[in-house]
Scaffold this motif. Structure first.
Motif, PDB file in Angstrom:
ATOM      1  N   ASP A 180       0.816  -1.207   0.000  1.00  0.00           N
ATOM      2  CA  ASP A 180       0.000   0.000   0.000  1.00  0.00           C
ATOM      3  C   ASP A 180       0.852   1.259   0.000  1.00  0.00           C
ATOM      4  OD1 ASP A 180      -3.012   0.051   0.065  1.00  0.00           O
ATOM      5  OD2 ASP A 180      -2.597   1.697   1.459  1.00  0.00           O
ATOM      6  N   PHE A 181       1.994   1.215   0.681  1.00  0.00           N
ATOM      7  CA  PHE A 181       2.906   2.364   0.675  1.00  0.00           C
ATOM      8  C   PHE A 181       3.799   2.382  -0.566  1.00  0.00           C
ATOM      9  CE2 PHE A 181       1.918   2.908   5.199  1.00  0.00           C
ATOM     10  CZ  PHE A 181       1.981   4.291   5.341  1.00  0.00           C
ATOM     11  N   GLY A 182       3.819   1.290  -1.309  1.00  0.00           N
ATOM     12  CA  GLY A 182       4.605   1.230  -2.527  1.00  0.00           C
ATOM     13  C   GLY A 182       6.096   1.151  -2.289  1.00  0.00           C
ATOM     14  N   VAL A 183       6.511   0.380  -1.255  1.00  0.00           N
ATOM     15  CA  VAL A 183       7.931   0.215  -0.955  1.00  0.00           C
ATOM     16  C   VAL A 183       8.273  -1.269  -0.969  1.00  0.00           C
ATOM     17  CG1 VAL A 183       8.144   2.355   0.351  1.00  0.00           C
ATOM     18  CG2 VAL A 183       7.438   0.266   1.531  1.00  0.00           C
ATOM     19  N   GLU A 184       9.594  -1.563  -0.976  1.00  0.00           N
ATOM     20  CA  GLU A 184      10.034  -2.929  -1.216  1.00  0.00           C
ATOM     21  C   GLU A 184      10.317  -3.728   0.051  1.00  0.00           C
ATOM     22  OE1 GLU A 184      13.418  -2.665  -3.731  1.00  0.00           O
ATOM     23  OE2 GLU A 184      12.327  -1.752  -5.408  1.00  0.00           O
ATOM     24  N   ASP A 185      10.674  -3.053   1.138  1.00  0.00           N
ATOM     25  CA  ASP A 185      11.074  -3.810   2.328  1.00  0.00           C
ATOM     26  C   ASP A 185      10.789  -3.009   3.592  1.00  0.00           C
ATOM     27  OD1 ASP A 185      13.194  -1.909   2.541  1.00  0.00           O
ATOM     28  OD2 ASP A 185      14.421  -3.142   1.208  1.00  0.00           O
ATOM     29  N   HIS A 205      -3.782   4.796   4.124  1.00  0.00           N
ATOM     30  CA  HIS A 205      -3.357   3.397   4.055  1.00  0.00           C
ATOM     31  C   HIS A 205      -4.096   2.508   5.056  1.00  0.00           C
ATOM     32  CE1 HIS A 205      -0.125   4.704   1.395  1.00  0.00           C
ATOM     33  NE2 HIS A 205       0.100   5.685   2.257  1.00  0.00           N
ATOM     34  N   CYS A 206      -5.101   3.073   5.707  1.00  0.00           N
ATOM     35  CA  CYS A 206      -5.797   2.336   6.763  1.00  0.00           C
ATOM     36  C   CYS A 206      -6.493   1.076   6.242  1.00  0.00           C
ATOM     37  CB  CYS A 206      -6.814   3.256   7.431  1.00  0.00           C
ATOM     38  SG  CYS A 206      -7.712   2.510   8.793  1.00  0.00           S
ATOM     39  N   THR A 207      -7.045   1.136   5.044  1.00  0.00           N
ATOM     40  CA  THR A 207      -7.778  -0.027   4.525  1.00  0.00           C
ATOM     41  C   THR A 207      -6.878  -1.250   4.378  1.00  0.00           C
ATOM     42  OG1 THR A 207      -7.426   0.783   2.267  1.00  0.00           O
ATOM     43  CG2 THR A 207      -9.512   1.359   3.323  1.00  0.00           C
ATOM     44  N   ALA A 208      -5.571  -1.031   4.213  1.00  0.00           N
ATOM     45  CA  ALA A 208      -4.644  -2.165   4.095  1.00  0.00           C
ATOM     46  C   ALA A 208      -4.664  -3.019   5.359  1.00  0.00           C
ATOM     47  CB  ALA A 208      -3.232  -1.668   3.812  1.00  0.00           C
ATOM     48  N   ILE A 209      -4.886  -2.391   6.503  1.00  0.00           N
ATOM     49  CA  ILE A 209      -4.923  -3.139   7.767  1.00  0.00           C
ATOM     50  C   ILE A 209      -6.144  -4.059   7.793  1.00  0.00           C
ATOM     51  CG2 ILE A 209      -4.992  -2.934  10.283  1.00  0.00           C
ATOM     52  CD1 ILE A 209      -3.927  -0.020   9.844  1.00  0.00           C
ATOM     53  N   PHE A 210      -7.288  -3.537   7.397  1.00  0.00           N
ATOM     54  CA  PHE A 210      -8.504  -4.342   7.413  1.00  0.00           C
ATOM     55  C   PHE A 210      -8.450  -5.439   6.347  1.00  0.00           C
ATOM     56  CE2 PHE A 210      -9.600  -0.414   9.507  1.00  0.00           C
ATOM     57  CZ  PHE A 210     -10.319  -0.865  10.609  1.00  0.00           C
ATOM     58  N   ASP A 211      -7.826  -5.129   5.217  1.00  0.00           N
ATOM     59  CA  ASP A 211      -7.638  -6.166   4.191  1.00  0.00           C
ATOM     60  C   ASP A 211      -6.748  -7.281   4.726  1.00  0.00           C
ATOM     61  OD1 ASP A 211      -9.196  -4.704   2.450  1.00  0.00           O
ATOM     62  OD2 ASP A 211      -7.494  -3.853   1.350  1.00  0.00           O
ATOM     63  N   ALA A 212      -5.701  -6.914   5.457  1.00  0.00           N
ATOM     64  CA  ALA A 212      -4.804  -7.924   6.034  1.00  0.00           C
ATOM     65  C   ALA A 212      -5.539  -8.764   7.068  1.00  0.00           C
ATOM     66  CB  ALA A 212      -3.580  -7.248   6.652  1.00  0.00           C
TER      67      ALA A 212
END
Length: 298
Positions: A180-185, A205-212
């Motif tokens: 979601d942040f568009g980074v590699e590591d 980027h909050c929705t990424a937490i609920f998706d996880a």
């Protein structure tokens, strides 16, 4: 009654402002959303200039404004509201100013209760036995606002990075944040989060937490549960300080749209105050400002 006479209501949130104009007879002549960019309740001169400039730019010409009421992020005690009211009066606007969470209970059609907002940030507002507003939370995402979008991302990043440092396999939360942040590591995630510690950087980027969490991440589930516990604690703090009413009304993009957070909040609150009834606001919070603007003119 002059047909040009109207009332103005605003809900100034962390990212957007909802503005409504109605005639005194109740006809809605404007209902729009504008950006909240650069809003700050303090100093009062800044907040007053911000609001006055938006009213001038947005309101139709020829209106006679009889009453204005607004709820806004950052009005966390009555003195801030009074300072804003005085500064706006100097600019020609007679205004009632309250915290945005204070709009929630009247918007729900209730006379008493506690309003909880979990959107970009998080705050709870009620009234004491003398009718004075009291609040808890709303500290901002760097040091508080647990249960709000930005703080959930902050805590999710902490949890994922801590697990990575401990050598634990990624359970889905770290990879969700990386994508979601568009980074590699993990190291680049650290920089991405820390280099811009603002709600504008974190909250989207909050929705990424609920998706996880939906994908099976226990870390994400724990972050959501802890955030909900903090929201319930805000209500408990207000009740301990004498907040009146047996109803809790929740609003805000995160708690309304994310059932996991709402359900966890209900469970946490039920353990502390089982007699309190939780309601999800099903109209826009700006309706509370409409109520206050209309009440000001009797």
């Amino acid at each position: 009654m002059d047909s040009s006479e109207c009332l103005v209501a605003l809900d100034v949130g962390g990212t957007k402002t909802h503005l409504v104009v109605e005639t005194l007879a109740g006809a809605r002549i404007l209902d729009t959303v504008i950006s909240s960019q650069d809003w700050d309740a303090e100093p009062a001169s800044h907040g007053a200039d911000w609001l006055a400039s938006r009213l001038r730019a947005t309101l139709p010409a020829g209106l006679s404004i009889v009453s204005i009421a607004f709820g806004a992020q950052g009005i966390n005690n009555p003195s801030i509201g009074r300072d804003l009211e005085a500064a706006l009066l100097d600019r020609g606007y007679r205004v009632r100013a309250v915290n945005d969470a204070a709009l929630i209970v009247p918007a729900a059609g209730l006379r008493q209760g506690i309003g909880v907002i979990a959107g970009t940030g998080a705050i709870a507002v009620g009234t004491d036995g003398s009718g004075q507003p009291i609040s808890a939370g709303g500290w901002g995402c760097v040091i508080g606002d647990e249960g709000g979008a930005a703080a959930l991302v902050r805590e999710a990043a902490r949890a994922a990075l801590r697990a990575n440092d401990e050598g634990k396999p990624d359970d889905g939360l770290l990879s969700a944040l990386l994508a979601d942040f568009g980074v590699e590591d993990a190291e680049r995630l650290t920089r991405k989060v820390n280099d811009d510690p603002t709600s504008d950087n974190w909250a989207p980027h909050c929705t990424a937490i609920f998706d996880a969490a939906d994908g099976g991440s226990q870390l994400a589930v724990n972050v959501i549960s802890e955030g909900a516990g903090y929201l319930a604690a805000l209500v408990a703090q207000l009740k301990n300080r004498g907040a009146k009413g047996d109803d809790v009304v929740v609003a805000g993009s995160v708690i309304v749209k994310q059932a996991r957070l709402l359900d966890a909040f209900k469970r946490a609150l039920g353990k502390q105050h089982p007699r309190l009834a939780v309601h999800v606001l099903d109209v826009s919070p700006v309706e509370g400002a409409v109520f206050l603007a209309r009440a000001a003119i009797g």
